[in-house]
Design a protein around this motif. Sequence first.
Motif, short mmCIF file in Angstrom:
data_model
loop_
_atom_site.label_atom_id
_atom_site.label_comp_id
_atom_site.label_asym_id
_atom_site.label_seq_id
_atom_site.Cartn_x
_atom_site.Cartn_y
_atom_site.Cartn_z
N GLN A 220 -9.07 -5.17 1.21
CA GLN A 220 -7.70 -5.57 0.89
C GLN A 220 -7.24 -4.99 -0.45
OE1 GLN A 220 -6.43 -9.62 1.69
NE2 GLN A 220 -8.14 -9.93 3.11
N PRO A 221 -8.10 -4.96 -1.47
CA PRO A 221 -7.68 -4.31 -2.72
C PRO A 221 -7.33 -2.84 -2.53
CG PRO A 221 -9.55 -5.74 -3.12
CD PRO A 221 -9.39 -5.67 -1.64
N ALA A 222 -8.07 -2.15 -1.66
CA ALA A 222 -7.79 -0.74 -1.41
C ALA A 222 -6.41 -0.56 -0.78
CB ALA A 222 -8.86 -0.13 -0.51
N VAL A 223 -6.06 -1.45 0.17
CA VAL A 223 -4.74 -1.38 0.80
C VAL A 223 -3.65 -1.69 -0.22
CG1 VAL A 223 -3.23 -2.44 2.52
CG2 VAL A 223 -5.61 -1.93 3.09
N SER A 224 -3.87 -2.72 -1.04
CA SER A 224 -2.89 -3.07 -2.07
C SER A 224 -2.69 -1.93 -3.06
CB SER A 224 -3.34 -4.34 -2.81
OG SER A 224 -3.38 -5.44 -1.92
N ASN A 225 -3.78 -1.28 -3.43
CA ASN A 225 -3.70 -0.15 -4.35
C ASN A 225 -2.93 1.01 -3.73
OD1 ASN A 225 -4.55 1.39 -6.81
ND2 ASN A 225 -5.65 2.60 -5.27
N ALA A 226 -3.16 1.26 -2.44
CA ALA A 226 -2.45 2.35 -1.75
C ALA A 226 -0.95 2.06 -1.72
CB ALA A 226 -3.00 2.51 -0.33
N LEU A 227 -0.59 0.81 -1.44
CA LEU A 227 0.83 0.45 -1.42
C LEU A 227 1.46 0.58 -2.80
CD1 LEU A 227 0.75 -2.67 0.95
CD2 LEU A 227 1.72 -0.42 1.45
N ALA A 228 0.70 0.22 -3.83
CA ALA A 228 1.21 0.34 -5.19
C ALA A 228 1.47 1.80 -5.55
CB ALA A 228 0.22 -0.29 -6.18
N ARG A 229 0.55 2.68 -5.15
CA ARG A 229 0.73 4.11 -5.42
C ARG A 229 1.95 4.66 -4.69
NH1 ARG A 229 -4.57 6.86 -3.59
NH2 ARG A 229 -3.41 8.74 -4.19
N LEU A 230 2.16 4.21 -3.44
CA LEU A 230 3.29 4.69 -2.67
C LEU A 230 4.60 4.16 -3.25
CD1 LEU A 230 3.95 6.41 -0.23
CD2 LEU A 230 3.80 4.38 1.21
N ARG A 231 4.60 2.93 -3.74
CA ARG A 231 5.79 2.37 -4.38
C ARG A 231 6.19 3.19 -5.60
NH1 ARG A 231 3.14 -3.27 -3.29
NH2 ARG A 231 4.52 -4.15 -1.69
N ARG A 232 5.18 3.55 -6.40
CA ARG A 232 5.47 4.36 -7.60
C ARG A 232 6.01 5.72 -7.21
NH1 ARG A 232 0.57 1.95 -9.35
NH2 ARG A 232 -0.58 3.85 -8.80
N ALA A 233 5.43 6.32 -6.18
CA ALA A 233 5.85 7.66 -5.76
C ALA A 233 7.27 7.68 -5.22
CB ALA A 233 4.87 8.21 -4.71
N SER B 241 -7.58 -3.23 10.27
CA SER B 241 -7.26 -2.16 11.21
C SER B 241 -7.79 -0.81 10.76
CB SER B 241 -5.74 -2.10 11.40
OG SER B 241 -5.37 -1.00 12.19
N LEU B 242 -7.72 -0.55 9.45
CA LEU B 242 -8.11 0.76 8.91
C LEU B 242 -9.53 0.78 8.38
CD1 LEU B 242 -4.83 1.75 7.02
CD2 LEU B 242 -5.57 2.46 9.30
N GLY B 243 -10.21 -0.36 8.41
CA GLY B 243 -11.58 -0.40 7.89
C GLY B 243 -11.64 -0.27 6.38
N LEU B 244 -10.64 -0.80 5.69
CA LEU B 244 -10.58 -0.76 4.23
C LEU B 244 -10.66 -2.16 3.66
CD1 LEU B 244 -7.57 1.74 3.87
CD2 LEU B 244 -10.01 2.29 3.65
N LEU C 127 -0.32 6.63 6.14
CA LEU C 127 -1.05 5.93 7.19
C LEU C 127 -1.06 4.42 6.91
CD1 LEU C 127 -2.76 5.99 9.75
CD2 LEU C 127 -4.77 6.41 8.30
N VAL C 128 -1.30 4.06 5.65
CA VAL C 128 -1.26 2.65 5.26
C VAL C 128 0.15 2.09 5.45
CG1 VAL C 128 -1.51 1.05 3.33
CG2 VAL C 128 -3.18 2.89 3.64
N ARG D 119 2.44 -6.10 8.99
CA ARG D 119 3.15 -6.95 8.02
C ARG D 119 2.23 -7.83 7.19
NH1 ARG D 119 8.68 -6.64 9.63
NH2 ARG D 119 8.79 -4.66 10.73
N ARG D 120 0.92 -7.58 7.23
CA ARG D 120 -0.02 -8.36 6.42
C ARG D 120 -1.09 -7.41 5.88
NH1 ARG D 120 -3.25 -11.70 8.87
NH2 ARG D 120 -2.90 -10.85 10.95
N VAL D 121 -1.38 -7.50 4.58
CA VAL D 121 -2.37 -6.63 3.96
C VAL D 121 -3.72 -6.81 4.61
CG1 VAL D 121 -3.63 -6.17 1.81
CG2 VAL D 121 -1.15 -6.49 1.75
N SER D 122 -4.11 -8.05 4.90
CA SER D 122 -5.43 -8.31 5.48
C SER D 122 -5.57 -7.65 6.85
CB SER D 122 -5.66 -9.82 5.61
OG SER D 122 -4.65 -10.43 6.40
N ALA D 123 -4.49 -7.69 7.66
CA ALA D 123 -4.53 -7.09 8.99
C ALA D 123 -4.61 -5.57 8.90
CB ALA D 123 -3.31 -7.51 9.79
N VAL D 124 -3.90 -4.99 7.94
CA VAL D 124 -3.95 -3.54 7.74
C VAL D 124 -5.36 -3.13 7.30
CG1 VAL D 124 -3.07 -1.61 6.37
CG2 VAL D 124 -1.50 -3.38 7.21
N ALA D 125 -5.93 -3.89 6.40
CA ALA D 125 -7.28 -3.58 5.93
C ALA D 125 -8.27 -3.60 7.08
CB ALA D 125 -7.68 -4.59 4.85
#
Length: 302
Positions: free
Chosen positions: A34-47, A29-32, A12-13, A21-27
């Motif tokens: 910015q660190p939470a969005v960055s962490n989610a992207l980091a987890r997906l990158r590793r996966a 949009s999803l009510g999260l 979803l992230v 295309r911007r972490v702040s806008a995603v945060a």
Amino acid sequence: MNLRDIDLNLLLVFDRMLAERRVSAVAQSLGLSQPAVSNALARLRRALGDELFLRTAQGMVPTPLAMQLAEPVAAAMSALHGALNQSTAFDPATSTRSFTLAMTDIGEVYFTPRLMERLNQVAPGIRISTVRNTAVNLRDEMEAGQVDIAIGLLPQLKAGFYQRRLFMQRYVCLFGKQHPLAAKSRLTLKDFASADHVLIQAAGTGHGQVDEQMAAQGIARKVRLVVPHFVAVGHILQSQPMIATVPEKLARALAEPFGLAVRAHPADLPQVAINAFWHARFHREPGNRWLRELLTETFAEG
């Protein structure tokens, strides 16, 4: 990779990052945060073993793998959204929703009067906004839901989009009834070549194909005036002895109000398809589906 190996919230992230295309806008949009969005992207990158998005001056740019995943992830999100909300009712008679349609100035002349007349009958509370379908970020705006439907000759909207043919149309010659050629019921290529012309260069649309076709056939025009859009053509031809090559439906809409004559084009020009486009994410969304059906009922031919 099995689905059990990945948190679906990460997709979803990912899906929102493709649109924003911007972490702040995603945060936002999803009510999260910015660190939470960055962490989610980091987890997906590793996966997935890929950077997915690279930071540039233009924002976060997707990698080739991210672009490869974009369409199937968007389709999956749309399917899930539709399944979870299939009981959501949309009542056009009582709705006060706003829809945004992307179209050219030709579209505004041809589509909006009849569309608003139809809405007055069946959905009086609905509001329509129009934007240009030549926008460079049209794909992103439609994916993000900022533009609901695009109408026109838009060959760039393919992957990730549905489309429905509304009609085919040909190009014709349009000029004032006081023009010397108005006495002729049929124009020849010699008539066409000898006349003065208005050239409409509608950048970002498919209408430039007609100019390419005439050039390929060696048909020369004496161009006296070049304009960037179609909206002023009626006013120009009303007072100036020039010819314009325009889509037939626009010509028919302008002929009576501006006292213009319409003639078949002497060049062998292909007809063009005018379609309605919508993003796959909103294929099952009730309001979007209703508006598509209304457009089809009102404008589709054949």
